[in-house]
Design an enzyme around this catalytic site. Structure first.
Site, PDB file in Angstrom:
ATOM      1  N   HIS A 269       0.820  -1.216   0.000  1.00  0.00           N
ATOM      2  CA  HIS A 269       0.000   0.000   0.000  1.00  0.00           C
ATOM      3  C   HIS A 269       0.850   1.261   0.000  1.00  0.00           C
ATOM      4  O   HIS A 269       1.827   1.385   0.738  1.00  0.00           O
ATOM      5  CB  HIS A 269      -1.024   0.008   1.133  1.00  0.00           C
ATOM      6  CG  HIS A 269      -0.494   0.023   2.521  1.00  0.00           C
ATOM      7  ND1 HIS A 269      -0.172   1.193   3.172  1.00  0.00           N
ATOM      8  CD2 HIS A 269      -0.272  -0.969   3.420  1.00  0.00           C
ATOM      9  CE1 HIS A 269       0.239   0.921   4.409  1.00  0.00           C
ATOM     10  NE2 HIS A 269       0.193  -0.388   4.582  1.00  0.00           N
ATOM     11  N   GLU A 315      -4.935   1.882   2.519  1.00  0.00           N
ATOM     12  CA  GLU A 315      -5.025   0.713   3.395  1.00  0.00           C
ATOM     13  C   GLU A 315      -5.170   1.135   4.844  1.00  0.00           C
ATOM     14  O   GLU A 315      -5.897   0.507   5.606  1.00  0.00           O
ATOM     15  CB  GLU A 315      -3.776  -0.167   3.230  1.00  0.00           C
ATOM     16  CG  GLU A 315      -3.840  -1.487   3.969  1.00  0.00           C
ATOM     17  CD  GLU A 315      -3.319  -1.439   5.412  1.00  0.00           C
ATOM     18  OE1 GLU A 315      -3.522  -2.419   6.152  1.00  0.00           O
ATOM     19  OE2 GLU A 315      -2.712  -0.406   5.794  1.00  0.00           O
TER      20      GLU A 315
END
Length: 458
Positions: A269, A315
């Protein structure tokens, strides 16, 4: 089925090429240097996040991939504002400053801050024991520590992170005016660790401010409460939740030569928290995932299946990128046979956690000997990652790189998650380990589809 001797020799040589290329001519550390030191923190919706999108897209385009694109996704935007301030007051004019940081998504305190008596609990379940009569008008201090006797530190984290995520929502039901949470950290230090929290369906007017306190100061507060239960805790926070903004997942792919419709994902992420520069969480996973595709290009490996790098956005405080990627994949009826995520830091790789059927897992396990020269020994059923989680279902196999986790939570979501905490060699070993597993899955398949059967090794 076991490898034939010729397969074993070929695979050993190819994996050696991957490790040699990563260790002698790797790009992951340089990429991380730029992400961390030139761009810095990359909280969703921030300027840093936007810079990271443009930088990684440009770097992927330099690799000569078959396709590079941005996938739009709406993400939350939360800003910290001015630095937080807190102290413990034990008497008139008798105060001691303590280290706190707002939890991501928290509301601010009032203009004058929040000041109240404190009630210490060891977890959400204890709120009911004390009841509204003991909690109303007070600050709830969640002080359940991460358990040091868990060898797998993520188990220790999972055992107490609920008080950070849901603590404010639950304490507000009993009339608390604020929440202080012991940092998710196994080490004793002065660094508060942030992280996501949620108010659930709590009305905006009933939401209370929530902050993490460093482990040293949590110990101090707990010890002084035993002596003086009527002490006051003061904290001031200036955070703000804004309207959602548009951001992007960054995606690049090498199209498969034989089964282009079968997709394998490798990713991490791109967003991070704002206290450090997100080098371990998850700059390391981002650059390792990019490096997997670069390594294949460098050694001249042409995958049979389409290999896609996905740098997910959001995320940390919403998982919007992972959900959007899976949503688009489903709408296009894409067939994902395998997804590998790196989101556990850039420390020495130990192996993989794998969510698969017994048959699929045993096939991966049969390759364990190919990894042993690189001290990769951990292959455990169960695992993956938050961003690839939405892809779970059907025959899709999910895997997560498992680095040594003993020092990870020293840095996780704290101001010391910085470039200097990442070891170049360990980062490069992780990238090569990921590429090696992707190579083997691509070459032999995992029994997801019928046309793999002719490709099985002897």
């Amino acid at each position: 089925m076991m490898h034939s001797q010729s397969n074993t020799i070929t695979d050993s040589l190819n994996i050696r090429k991957v490790y040699d290329m990563s260790l002698l001519n790797g790009k992951s550390y340089d990429w991380l240097d730029h992400l961390s030191n030139e761009i810095g923190s990359r909280l969703s919706g921030s300027y840093g996040a936007e810079q990271a999108v443009q930088y990684t897209k440009a770097e992927l385009e330099k690799l000569g991939l078959d396709k590079v694109w941005l996938q739009p996704v709406m993400v939350p935007k939360w800003t910290r504002g001015g630095r937080e301030f807190a102290y413990v007051q034990t008497g008139p004019g008798e105060t001691r400053n303590v280290n706190i940081t707002a939890l991501g998504g928290s509301v601010a305190t009032g203009e004058g801050g929040t000041k109240a008596q404190v009630i210490e609990v060891q977890g959400i379940e204890q709120l009911k024991e004390y009841g509204k009569e003991n909690i109303e008008g007070r600050i709830v201090f969640y002080n359940r520590p991460m358990r040091a006797d868990h060898i797998q530190t993520f188990d220790a984290y999972g055992g107490c992170v609920d008080q950070r995520y849901s603590g404010a929502k639950e304490a507000a039901k009993y009339g608390a005016v604020g929440v202080i949470v012991r940092s998710m950290n196994l080490r004793m230090d002065d660094l508060p660790h942030t992280g996501s929290m949620s108010y659930g369906d709590t009305p905006v007017k009933d939401r209370i401010p929530a902050a993490a306190i460093s482990t040293n100061d949590a110990e101090y507060l707990s010890s002084i409460l035993k002596i003086q239960k009527d002490l006051k805790f003061y904290f001031k926070m200036n955070c703000e939740q804004h309207e959602d903004v548009e951001s992007y997942n960054v995606i690049g792919e090498i199209t498969g030569t034989k089964y282009p419709d079968e997709i394998m994902v490798v990713g991490g992420h791109l967003d991070s928290w704002d206290l450090g520069d997100g080098s371990h969480d998850d700059g390391a996973g981002v650059v390792q995932s990019m490096e997997v595709l670069r390594l294949f290009k460098e050694i001249g490996y042409e995958p049979k299946r389409t290999i896609r790098v996905v740098l997910f956005m959001n995320e940390e405080n919403g998982l919007r990128g992972g959900k959007k990627y899976a949503e688009v994949a489903a709408s296009k009826s894409e067939e994902h046979i395998f997804a590998l995520e790196s989101d556990a830091g850039g420390f020495t790789p130990r192996g993989f956690g794998i969510t698969a059927t017994d048959q699929q897992f045993n096939k991966i396990l049969s390759w364990k000997g190919l990894f042993e020269p690189y001290l990769i020994h951990y292959f455990k059923k169960g695992g993956g990652g938050a961003d690839i989680g939405p892809l779970e279902g059907g025959d899709t196999v999910l895997a997560g790189l498992r680095p040594d986790s003993q020092r990870y939570f020293d840095h996780h979501h704290a101001a010391n998650d910085t470039f200097d905490a990442v070891n170049k060699r360990e980062l490069e070993l992780g990238a090569a380990t990921m590429a090696s597993l992707v190579y083997l899955v691509d070459k032999y398949g995992l029994g997801n589809i019928s046309n793999d059967s002719a490709e099985l090794p002897d």
